[in-house]
Structure formats: C-alpha cells, structure tokens
Design an enzyme around this catalytic site. Structure first.
Site, mmCIF file in Angstrom:
data_model
loop_
_atom_site.group_PDB
_atom_site.id
_atom_site.type_symbol
_atom_site.label_atom_id
_atom_site.label_comp_id
_atom_site.label_asym_id
_atom_site.label_seq_id
_atom_site.Cartn_x
_atom_site.Cartn_y
_atom_site.Cartn_z
ATOM 1 C CG HIS A 1 -0.458 -2.644 4.323
ATOM 2 N ND1 HIS A 1 0.344 -1.762 3.643
ATOM 3 C CD2 HIS A 1 -0.385 -2.274 5.630
ATOM 4 C CE1 HIS A 1 0.879 -0.910 4.497
ATOM 5 N NE2 HIS A 1 0.459 -1.193 5.714
ATOM 6 C CG ASP B 1 0.519 -1.868 0.152
ATOM 7 O OD1 ASP B 1 -0.703 -1.926 0.319
ATOM 8 O OD2 ASP B 1 1.329 -1.679 1.083
ATOM 9 N N GLY C 1 1.765 2.640 11.894
ATOM 10 C CA GLY C 1 0.817 3.736 12.039
ATOM 11 C C GLY C 1 0.961 4.779 10.950
ATOM 12 C CB SER D 1 0.667 1.698 6.942
ATOM 13 O OG SER D 1 1.717 0.859 7.334
ATOM 14 N N GLY D 2 0.182 3.884 4.548
ATOM 15 C CA GLY D 2 -0.825 4.543 3.726
ATOM 16 C C GLY D 2 -0.614 6.028 3.575
#
Length: 283
Positions: free
Chosen positions: A80, A126, A218, A220-221
């Site tokens: 995402h 994801d 922020g 994310s990932g």
C-alpha cells in the site's frame, strides 16, 4: 533445499570438532553489531539498534514509509506504500530523520514487485519487494534481518519490537529520531473478534489490547521483529493497517511474513534465503 554457503562452512567446522555444540545460525542476518546486550508510546532507538530499518523517501514528500533490508539488494515493505509512481530512494543505517546525510547507505529503487493478489480495499496480501539499484555493503549500521521459514511459528504473547519514524500520536508529527516499541503477538481469533473478522490468514496482530503502544502513519512497511533462538532477529510482520493508533481493543495489524516465504524466495530468485531454526542441531 539448497544450504547457504555460510551454513555449509559451519557444518564442516562442527563435524570436524566434536567438542563444540552447534546451533542453527545464519551468518549475517538478524544481528545488531552496535547493540550491547514513532511509534506511539515508544522510545528513541540508539544508533545501530535496528540495522535493517530503512526509510523510503520521495523527493516531493520526504519520508513516506518504512522497509526492511533482507539481502544486499532487496527490501521488503508494504504494497500500500506504492500508490504513487514518484521516484523513491532508500536510506539505510539512518537514525535522525531530518539529516539524510547521516545515512550509512543510499540507493535508488530499481524495481518494485507488488504481490499480484494485493487488495487495497481489504489490505490482504499487503507486501512488496524492492530491488535496489546496486547492492549495499553490510557494516555495523547496515545488516539484513532474518526471513523466517514458512514452518516458523511466532507464539501468541511473544514480546516483539516495532520500529519506525511514524507520527508520535494520531494526526501528530513524524518522529525525528527512530522509535522503537515493545508489542505482544495477539492470537488470530482474539484479533478477529476485535476487528469483525477483517483479519485474514495473511495478517498478524500485535500490540497492547489496553492501547497506548502501536505503529502509526509513517510506520507503514516497516518491521515487526522478534528475537528467536540463536539470538537472531526474525521479521515476523510488516506494518500494514489498524483503526487509529494505540487505541484500546484496536491493535496493529501486520502482514504475516511466514505466509510469503516462498513468494519472496521465488521473486528474488533465491537471493533471499529463509532461515530454519532447526537447520543445524548437534550435541
């Protein structure tokens, strides 16, 4: 299964020296050379504490997402994060967000591989792989995290760490210093009750049910890592989604990495080798 070169050398050493006790290790991954034995509700991380942590930045926006270094030219992040086609740079070995010059390594992203089944509406599958423009050299500030084998189990209640430069509170400011926070693995059934069955088998929940500690925008990932036998850090999850940040009964939801071990291996053509804890056991 092809045994990595480092493990082959270790096998030879163990077989020729009966006085040593040998354990499953993978030379290089999951170690923190600089570590002597925002995340909402977290604390400032020390330099070198999480050497696989990556900041992904776009020229127009600055920091947009986190990622994890898993091999000399491969990163793992969340699908995402890549809705925008703007050029992305990866900064590794960095602690202070506002000073990109302190990054130990900087690389352009050569290629982004999104999982073909990624669903932006449900956040299922994801996960994304990022190939760097050139390999990075490992040092005390830059190290890969270990990718678990598909048979690996992260037990409910296990205390793990989530790291990142995300906002320090809902609708707050991005962190200046890399943040770290302890979160506990939450069972799939418990989490699904809190999220009305929105948690698929490709997802993993971690946090505090009472709230107060969580990943946020922020982050994310970025990585959720757990310390396993052999004192190696394994990538258990990838920061994916959640309702708000650090809310009661709304823990963080992560991409469950063990469900993608084979996919990672295939997409990187074997450059990322999952590690089995039971690969080498001798008395």
């Amino acid at each position: 299964m092809r045994i990595p070169f480092e493990i082959t050398i270790l096998l030879i050493l163990c077989l020729h020296n009966k006085s040593y006790k040998c354990h499953a290790v993978h030379v290089g991954c999951g170690t923190r050379p600089r570590k002597r034995a925002k995340i909402v509700g977290g604390t400032d991380a020390q330099a070198g504490s999480w050497p696989w942590q990556v900041s992904l930045q776009m020229e127009r926006y600055g920091h947009v997402c986190g990622a994890s270094l898993v091999a000399s030219r491969w990163l793992v992040s969340a699908a995402h994060c890549f809705q925008d086609s703007d050029a992305i740079k990866a900064y590794m070995g960095m602690r202070v967000m506002n000073s990109v010059s302190n990054a130990a390594a900087t690389r352009q992203i050569r290629r982004i591989v999104l999982h073909s089944q990624y669903d932006q509406f449900t956040s299922d599958y994801d996960i994304a792989l990022l190939e760097l423009s050139a390999p990075v050299f490992f040092n005390e500030l830059v190290q890969p995290v270990c990718i678990p084998a598909s048979s690996h189990a992260f037990t409910s209640g296990t205390s793990c760490f989530v790291t990142g430069w995300g906002v320090l509170s809902e609708e707050g400011e991005l962190a200046t210093l890399l943040q770290e926070a302890t979160v506990n693995i939450i069972s799939h059934n418990t989490c699904n009750k809190m999220y009305d069955d929105a948690v698929t088998p490709r997802m993993l929940c971690a946090g505090n049910i009472q709230g107060g500690v969580d990943a946020c925008q922020g982050d994310s990932g970025g990585p959720l890592v757990c310390l396993e036998r052999g004192r190696r850090w394994f990538l258990a999850g990838i920061v994916s989604w959640g309702e708000g940040c650090a809310r009661q009964n709304r823990p963080g939801v992560y991409t469950r990495v063990i469900k993608f071990t084979d996919w990672i291996h295939q997409q990187t053509k074997g450059q990322v080798q999952p590690l089995r804890l039971s690969l080498l056991v001798m008395i």
